[in-house]
Structure formats: structure tokens, C-alpha cells
Design an enzyme around this catalytic site. Structure first.
Site, mmCIF file in Angstrom:
data_model
loop_
_atom_site.group_PDB
_atom_site.id
_atom_site.type_symbol
_atom_site.label_atom_id
_atom_site.label_comp_id
_atom_site.label_asym_id
_atom_site.label_seq_id
_atom_site.Cartn_x
_atom_site.Cartn_y
_atom_site.Cartn_z
ATOM 1 N N PRO A 1 0.817 -1.219 0.000
ATOM 2 C CA PRO A 1 0.000 0.000 0.000
ATOM 3 C C PRO A 1 0.849 1.267 0.000
ATOM 4 O O PRO A 1 1.749 1.412 0.809
ATOM 5 C CB PRO A 1 -0.795 -0.103 1.309
ATOM 6 C CG PRO A 1 -0.625 -1.497 1.790
ATOM 7 C CD PRO A 1 0.647 -2.011 1.207
ATOM 8 N N GLU A 2 0.565 2.158 -0.946
ATOM 9 C CA GLU A 2 1.176 3.480 -0.973
ATOM 10 C C GLU A 2 0.063 4.491 -0.720
ATOM 11 O O GLU A 2 -1.050 4.121 -0.356
ATOM 12 C CB GLU A 2 1.877 3.715 -2.321
ATOM 13 C CG GLU A 2 2.999 2.715 -2.587
ATOM 14 C CD GLU A 2 3.710 2.946 -3.914
ATOM 15 O OE1 GLU A 2 3.736 4.087 -4.405
ATOM 16 O OE2 GLU A 2 4.238 1.963 -4.471
#
Ligand SMILES: [Zn+2]
Length: 292
Positions: free
Chosen positions: A2-3
Site C-alpha cells: 500500500p502506498e
């Protein structure tokens, strides 16, 4: 992993279902990713979730002082970082429990906020209400809000590769490998270029590219590469729009040249060798780091 867009997607999902609800109990499985797990289990019950927001790649649940809490005069924040494989979402108690679910926050209406993390590179910690500004300041600038002047100030003159600076969370919050490569492709800048050698027009292009890429990715509810799903369990769709990341050997959408992969700043980096010109010195010495 996840960014910023994936965390924002989770936050938007949680924001529709959590605020106004109270945590009544905490059940813990494995706790090696939790700072002070006993304090967490003791201090959170009785507190109402006021807001949900994103701070870089952290999910922040702002909790009130709580009537039943041990220290009822002190609002606190629960901060959750999803690491590589973390997921946070609300389930009904009768819903099947996903493997590797390590934290259950039971809410007053019976639903459960669950934290699942296969690899446990995530983090969970509490930050006191009056400490949150200091925490926020330690995170670097929000790339969706940064002004052109501040963007230039943070990069101009830096003797580091632009890719390394984009990944440095003290410079910008929330950009990781996928969105660094996508932004550099959009801006036509090779990942191994030194920030100090970028012209101001290139920096301007890069700032715009980052904003556009992140906004489109948020609109598509993130990229589902390995395990990412949103707070409701649905995959994102931005991976279908990737122009560089993960496309080694495939034609560049702009010029048709084959996308290449090289290790830059210790990470696999995807770029078009034609549109994103390599730095001159690296090209002459044939350094592996900037192989073209
Ligand atoms: Zn190209």
C-alpha cells in the site's frame, strides 16, 4: 504494497462506517507489530472514534477522551501503518475471519474493526492528542498539497538520485515504488538522474505528474498488485493504467520502445530508455545502477 492511494482508499472506506462509533473491547492475536500492545488493549475501550484520516501512509483514528477509559481527560490517536500486506476494515462478528487477522476492535453495535496482516511488516501505535502535530511534522510533505516553491526547495540541489528522494518518507509522505516509477515516466525523467541536475521545468513537470498520478490512482481506488483490497474487500483498478511499473519488455505507451528495469536506489525501477534519458556520466561508465 500500500502506498498513498491505497491508504487513502482504505481511509475513505473507513470514514463512511467508523466515526461516531465506540470501541468496547480489544482482542489481540500476534502483537509484534504493535507498540505497547497491553496499553493499547487497556486504553482504547470506552473511546469514540471521531475522525479517520490519512497521514502519509498512516491511517489515523482520532479517539475521544472516553468516559470509561483509564485516563478520561486525554484524547488519543490510534495510528496504523499497513506495511506490505496490512488491511483494516469493518466486519460483522459472524463474517468469516481471514487468516492472519491479529487485532479485533469490537464496536458498540457489535461490528468489528479487524486488522489483518500476512507478513506483519505493519505498525500499530498510539500517539497522545497533543503529540499528533509533532508526529505529522516528522513525516515530510504531503505530495498532493505541496506548493511548487516548496517542491523545488526540497529537491533542488540535492546530490541524490531523484528516485531515492521520491521514496524518502522524510521528503514526501506516501510515495512508494509504484507511484515513483509512474510519476517519473509521466514526467519523462530517468529514475537515476541526480535531483541537483534537474532543470526547473523538469521539476515542475514532475510535481504535476505526481499529483496527476496520485489523483488518478485514488479515483481508481488504488493498485491491486499482490494482496491489496479496499476497506470493503474490493480490489483497486489503477494497476490497469500503469505505464511503467511492472511492464518490463512491453512497449512504451508514448514511443513504443521496450520498457526496461534496473535497480535504482536499491529498488526495481521501470522506465522507458527512449523517453527517460539516462544521466550522462552513468551511461558513459556503464554503471549497473543506471544501466540503459
Ligand atoms: Zn517511451
Amino acid at each position: 504494497m500500500p502506498e498513498l492511494p491505497e491508504v487513502e482508499t482504505i481511509v475513505r472506506g473507513l470514514r463512511t462506517v467508523l466515526p461516531g462509533h465506540t470501541i468496547v473491547s480489544v482482542r489481540l492475536g500476534k502483537t509484534d507489530f504493535i507498540e505497547e500492545p497491553l496499553a493499547l488493549a487497556e486504553l482504547l475501550p470506552g473511546r469514540r472514534i471521531e475522525t479517520v484520516e490519512r497521514l502519509g501512509k498512516f491511517i489515523r483514528l482520532q479517539l475521544n477522551a472516553g468516559s470509561a477509559a483509564k485516563s478520561p481527560d486525554r484524547p488519543i490517536n490510534l495510528l496504523v501503518h499497513l506495511g506490505m500486506t496490512g488491511w483494516l476494515g469493518v466486519r460483522r462478528p459472524e463474517d468469516p475471519v481471514a487468516p492472519h487477522t491479529h487485532v479485533f476492535f469490537e464496536l458498540e453495535d457489535g461490528r468489528e474493526l479487524r486488522y489483518t496482516d500476512i507478513r506483519r511488516f505493519g505498525q500499530m501505535r498510539m500517539v497522545a492528542g497533543d503529540q499528533i502535530d509533532a508526529f505529522r511534522d516528522s513525516l515530510g510533505q504531503e505530495p498532493l498539497e505541496i506548493s511548487a516553491g516548496e517542491f523545488h526547495k526540497r529537491l533542488a540541489g540535492r546530490r541524490a538520485r531523484i528516485k531515492a528522494l521520491l521514496l524518502d518518507q522524510r521528503v514526501f509522505r506516501g510515495i512508494g515504488n509504484i507511484y515513483a516509477d509512474e510519476s517519473l515516466w509521466q514526467a519523462r525523467i530517468h529514475p537515476a538522474r541526480l535531483a541537483a541536475r534537474l532543470h526547473s521545468t523538469e521539476l515542475g513537470r514532475l510535481r504535476q505528474a505526481i499529483r496527476r498520478v496520485l489523483q488518478h490512482a485514488i479515483a481508481d481506488r488504488g493498485s491491486s498488485i499482490a494482496t491489496f483490497v479496499d476497506a470493503e474487500g474490493q480490489p483497486g483498478e489503477y494497476q490497469q493504467r500503469h505505464r511503467a511499473y511492472g511492464r518490463e519488455g512491453k512497449p512504451c505507451f508514448r514511443c513504443g520502445a521496450k520498457i526496461r528495469r534496473a535497480i535504482v536506489a536499491g529498488r526495481s525501477s521501470y522506465f522507458c530508455p527512449h523517453c527517460q534519458t539516462a544521466p550522462r556520466r552513468a551511461r558513459a561508465s556503464g554503471k549497473a545502477e543506471a544501466r540503459v
